[in-house]
Design a protein around this motif. Structure first.
Motif, mmCIF file in Angstrom:
data_model
loop_
_atom_site.group_PDB
_atom_site.id
_atom_site.type_symbol
_atom_site.label_atom_id
_atom_site.label_comp_id
_atom_site.label_asym_id
_atom_site.label_seq_id
_atom_site.Cartn_x
_atom_site.Cartn_y
_atom_site.Cartn_z
ATOM 1 N N PHE A 255 78.390 52.101 28.182
ATOM 2 C CA PHE A 255 79.288 53.046 27.654
ATOM 3 C C PHE A 255 78.441 54.279 27.318
ATOM 4 C CE2 PHE A 255 82.538 55.306 25.054
ATOM 5 C CZ PHE A 255 83.804 54.772 25.195
ATOM 6 N N ASP A 256 78.761 55.479 27.821
ATOM 7 C CA ASP A 256 78.221 56.544 27.448
ATOM 8 C C ASP A 256 77.528 56.658 26.009
ATOM 9 O OD1 ASP A 256 77.197 59.114 26.694
ATOM 10 O OD2 ASP A 256 78.245 59.877 28.462
ATOM 11 N N LYS A 257 76.160 56.404 25.870
ATOM 12 C CA LYS A 257 75.599 56.246 24.528
ATOM 13 C C LYS A 257 75.669 57.697 23.530
ATOM 14 C CE LYS A 257 71.196 55.360 22.392
ATOM 15 N NZ LYS A 257 69.686 55.041 22.372
ATOM 16 N N GLN A 258 75.938 58.739 23.936
ATOM 17 C CA GLN A 258 76.153 59.974 23.539
ATOM 18 C C GLN A 258 77.511 60.023 22.904
ATOM 19 O OE1 GLN A 258 75.211 63.299 26.469
ATOM 20 N NE2 GLN A 258 73.471 63.816 24.780
ATOM 21 N N LEU A 259 78.500 59.515 23.598
ATOM 22 C CA LEU A 259 79.989 59.223 23.100
ATOM 23 C C LEU A 259 80.122 58.267 22.004
ATOM 24 C CD1 LEU A 259 82.155 59.395 26.137
ATOM 25 C CD2 LEU A 259 81.903 61.273 24.578
ATOM 26 N N LEU A 260 79.131 57.129 22.108
ATOM 27 C CA LEU A 260 79.202 56.069 21.004
ATOM 28 C C LEU A 260 78.547 56.736 19.713
ATOM 29 C CD1 LEU A 260 78.409 52.915 22.779
ATOM 30 C CD2 LEU A 260 80.477 53.750 22.213
ATOM 31 N N GLN A 261 77.341 57.816 20.074
ATOM 32 C CA GLN A 261 76.703 58.228 18.898
ATOM 33 C C GLN A 261 77.705 59.237 18.019
ATOM 34 O OE1 GLN A 261 73.266 59.591 21.162
ATOM 35 N NE2 GLN A 261 72.003 57.923 20.091
ATOM 36 N N SER A 262 78.616 59.774 18.976
ATOM 37 C CA SER A 262 79.650 60.831 18.272
ATOM 38 C C SER A 262 80.832 60.120 17.519
ATOM 39 C CB SER A 262 80.036 61.716 19.511
ATOM 40 O OG SER A 262 81.161 61.022 20.072
ATOM 41 N N LEU A 263 80.746 58.830 17.575
ATOM 42 C CA LEU A 263 82.087 58.367 17.200
ATOM 43 C C LEU A 263 82.331 58.464 15.467
ATOM 44 C CD1 LEU A 263 81.960 54.584 18.803
ATOM 45 C CD2 LEU A 263 83.982 56.495 19.081
ATOM 46 N N LEU A 264 81.269 58.328 14.902
ATOM 47 C CA LEU A 264 81.233 58.790 13.357
ATOM 48 C C LEU A 264 81.455 60.039 12.999
ATOM 49 C CD1 LEU A 264 81.334 57.401 10.602
ATOM 50 C CD2 LEU A 264 78.909 57.339 10.520
ATOM 51 N N PRO A 265 80.828 60.827 13.492
ATOM 52 C CA PRO A 265 81.086 62.372 13.295
ATOM 53 C C PRO A 265 82.485 62.993 13.610
ATOM 54 C CG PRO A 265 79.215 62.153 14.781
ATOM 55 C CD PRO A 265 79.369 61.014 14.477
ATOM 56 N N VAL A 266 82.817 62.436 14.789
ATOM 57 C CA VAL A 266 84.284 62.754 15.246
ATOM 58 C C VAL A 266 85.236 62.308 14.358
ATOM 59 C CG1 VAL A 266 85.917 62.362 17.122
ATOM 60 C CG2 VAL A 266 83.534 63.105 17.638
ATOM 61 N N TYR A 267 84.938 60.998 13.915
ATOM 62 C CA TYR A 267 86.151 60.554 13.163
ATOM 63 C C TYR A 267 85.938 61.227 11.774
ATOM 64 C CZ TYR A 267 87.635 57.425 9.427
ATOM 65 O OH TYR A 267 88.308 56.820 8.306
ATOM 66 N N MET A 268 84.957 61.558 11.149
ATOM 67 C CA MET A 268 84.767 62.152 10.038
ATOM 68 C C MET A 268 85.318 63.452 10.233
ATOM 69 S SD MET A 268 80.783 61.064 8.913
ATOM 70 C CE MET A 268 80.699 61.828 7.642
ATOM 71 N N ILE A 269 85.100 64.350 10.783
ATOM 72 C CA ILE A 269 85.774 65.723 10.976
ATOM 73 C C ILE A 269 87.152 65.650 10.880
ATOM 74 C CG2 ILE A 269 85.808 67.698 12.264
ATOM 75 C CD1 ILE A 269 82.989 67.590 10.862
ATOM 76 N N ILE A 270 87.781 64.766 11.984
ATOM 77 C CA ILE A 270 88.951 64.911 11.957
ATOM 78 C C ILE A 270 89.782 64.003 10.987
ATOM 79 C CG2 ILE A 270 90.892 63.636 13.232
ATOM 80 C CD1 ILE A 270 89.177 64.133 16.062
ATOM 81 N N SER A 271 89.366 63.213 10.495
ATOM 82 C CA SER A 271 90.081 62.435 9.350
ATOM 83 C C SER A 271 89.697 63.242 8.003
ATOM 84 C CB SER A 271 89.562 61.002 9.061
ATOM 85 O OG SER A 271 88.227 60.911 8.499
ATOM 86 N N PHE A 272 88.631 63.896 7.727
ATOM 87 C CA PHE A 272 88.330 64.610 6.357
ATOM 88 C C PHE A 272 89.299 65.845 6.339
ATOM 89 C CE2 PHE A 272 83.686 62.870 5.712
ATOM 90 C CZ PHE A 272 84.375 61.500 5.894
ATOM 91 N N ALA A 273 89.363 66.594 7.640
ATOM 92 C CA ALA A 273 90.250 67.721 7.939
ATOM 93 C C ALA A 273 91.704 67.424 7.584
ATOM 94 C CB ALA A 273 89.915 68.301 9.120
ATOM 95 N N GLU A 274 92.058 66.378 8.210
ATOM 96 C CA GLU A 274 93.696 65.984 8.019
ATOM 97 C C GLU A 274 93.972 65.362 6.570
ATOM 98 O OE1 GLU A 274 95.170 63.264 11.094
ATOM 99 O OE2 GLU A 274 94.100 64.146 12.694
ATOM 100 N N ALA A 275 93.002 64.920 6.081
ATOM 101 C CA ALA A 275 93.155 64.243 4.558
ATOM 102 C C ALA A 275 93.305 65.800 3.547
ATOM 103 C CB ALA A 275 92.066 63.535 4.048
ATOM 104 N N THR A 276 92.412 66.341 3.894
ATOM 105 C CA THR A 276 92.366 67.895 3.054
ATOM 106 C C THR A 276 94.000 68.543 3.239
ATOM 107 O OG1 THR A 276 90.142 68.277 3.453
ATOM 108 C CG2 THR A 276 91.387 69.993 2.836
#
Length: 490
Positions: A296-317
């Motif tokens: 699985f593309d390592k760059q995509l796996l490394q992006s999992l947490l930052p992508v989740y954080m940005i999307i979820s924190f923004a939606e929570a706000t």
């Protein structure tokens, strides 16, 4: 006759009730006795003992004979609304909130005469992954009180692991059911996004939020799912799956199933855990499944947490903008309504929540929205497309939720004091199923240093039955014993 109810599945409990070896009232009293013995877990926000005892008296013999869930005790995560019952989200700002409405999922279960015995603690408003962020304090891992349960559905996980209830409701926005299940040695299921109604569930990140289930037995997941996996017009994200009768269609036959596993060859992990993982894979091949190791593309796996954080924190706000202390919740005084809002939110929210709101607001700001929020959504789409390609070829995708047991509370608190220069992306793999909305189940795999470690099976959206069937097959072959379900606490 001594009945160790906590060792039993929903079906076994139903058989005892049908044969009158135990009455609904007796079962409920045993639950509260055991709950008292595990009070030290700090897993409860609100006990519903008087309500529960009252409900047991309404259950008829006919209901028990024709309904597997009649008189079966369960607990509900405290971000799931229960009409006329305190529902706090484990946040100080909602410490006095009693909803005049019921969540669809709670209504479906109580209509089946299942007995809600308590509201459970969570990381505040679902924001946290360790079980240390509830307004009522730390939730402790029943396997070892010095260790975390994981979060955010920490209280629900702890009570199922301790055998207090055969099933519990939680929510999973970013592994919040499946990681605690791995840490507590139980089964944790996140269904297809929208399969279970979120009506009446406090939102965190609506594009990710999913209601799910904890149990000690895979079949119990299917039994509960049959009751609560229904389309709901009150939830605009609700989906109706072509799959029906999950319990009836549980099947150990996995012949000709094509199963992908992540390539872990370059990863240094403990020999005990690795051998248990390899043994589980061998069970699958012995059962006739075809196993394929994939990258699985390592760059995509490394992006999992930052992508989740940005999307979820923004939606929570955005979603939590109504938590001001003005219309409901705990209000702090101020000279103007702006001061009331500021003072109420300052006093009402914990540090973790405040941090996430700040990041979310920053990501949504006009000068950073394209750089952060919009880019995160684009990377999410790349991840989804990669998963779509995998599920076109394979029936399931297996990953490890973690290769380490639950860390100590002390270590987690110490780590929060420093900013890491590196992050182990293999601890974030459960986020894959949140980002693409597919079903995902964690089952117990082994123990290491006296603590459990889990094993996770993922599927394409609306392929929940396939995931359940593979978990059902493996759970009958993996040699795992929950030491908490012995007699030592009687």
């Amino acid at each position: 006759m001594k009945i160790n109810y906590y060792q039993l599945s929903i079906r076994q409990l139903n058989e005892l009730l049908k044969t009158k070896a135990i009455t609904p009232d007796q079962l409920t009293k045993l639950v509260y006795k055991r709950l008292t013995q595990f009070k030290k877990l700090n897993a409860i926000v609100t006990s519903l003992e008087q309500y529960a005892i009252k409900q047991t008296k309404l259950i008829t013999e006919e209901e028990i004979n024709n309904n597997l869930l009649a008189a079966i005790p369960f607990v509900t995560k405290d971000n799931i609304a229960t009409i006329n019952i305190l529902t706090t989200g484990s946040s100080k700002i909602l410490a006095n909130f009693i909803p005049n409405y019921d969540s669809t999922v709670n209504k479906l279960l109580t209509n089946k005469q299942a007995i809600n015995i308590a509201k459970t603690a969570l990381d505040e408003l679902g924001m946290g992954g360790d079980g240390l962020q509830a307004a009522t304090g730390h939730v402790l891992n029943p396997w070892n009180l010095k260790h975390i349960t994981g979060g955010s559905s920490s209280g629900s996980a702890a009570l199922v692991a301790a055998g207090i209830v055969p099933f519990a409701l939680g929510t999973d926005t970013g592994d919040s059911i499946r990681k605690p299940a791995a840490y507590c040695g139980i089964v944790g299921f996140k269904p297809t996004y929208g399969l279970i109604s979120r009506n009446g569930v406090f939102p965190y990140a609506p594009s990710l939020d999913t209601v799910g289930i904890f149990t000690n037995h895979v079949e119990d997941i299917a039994i509960v799912l049959d009751t609560i996996a229904l389309p709901d017009q009150q939830d605009f994200t609700s989906v109706e799956s072509k799959e029906k009768d999950y319990t009836k269609n549980l099947d150990e036959n996995i012949k000709a199933k094509n199963i992908a596993i992540l390539n872990y060859n370059d990863y240094q992990w403990n020999d005990t855990v690795k051998s248990s993982f390899d043994e589980a894979i061998k069970h699958l091949t012995d059962g006739g499944a075809k196993i394929y190791q994939i990258d699985f593309d390592k760059q995509l796996l490394q992006s999992l947490l930052p992508v989740y954080m940005i999307i979820s924190f923004a939606e929570a706000t955005s979603c939590h903008a109504n938590l001001t202390g003005i219309n409901f919740g705990i209000r702090k005084n101020g000279k103007t309504y702006q001061e009331v809002m500021t003072n109420s939110r300052t006093a009402g929210f914990g540090d973790m929540v405040k941090r996430r709101y700040i990041i979310g607001a920053y990501a949504l700001s006009e000068s950073h929205q394209e750089e952060l929020f919009n880019k995160a959504k684009k990377v999410r789409q790349l991840i989804v497309e990669k998963l779509n390609a995998i599920f076109k070829k394979y029936d399931a995708f297996i990953v490890m939720p973690t290769i380490n047991p639950a860390p100590t509370i002390k270590d987690v608190l110490e780590q929060k004091k420093v900013i890491k220069s590196e992050h182990d992306y293999l601890e974030d793999l459960l986020l894959l199923a949140n980002l693409n909305g597919g079903p995902s189940i964690t089952i117990p795999l082994t123990t290491f240093n006296g603590l459990p470690i889990g094993f996770s099976i993922n599927g394409a959206p609306c392929n929940d039955q396939v995931v359940l069937n593979i978990a059902w097959f493996l759970s009958k072959r993996i040699n795992f014993t929950n030491k908490l379900l012995g007699d030592e606490h009687e």
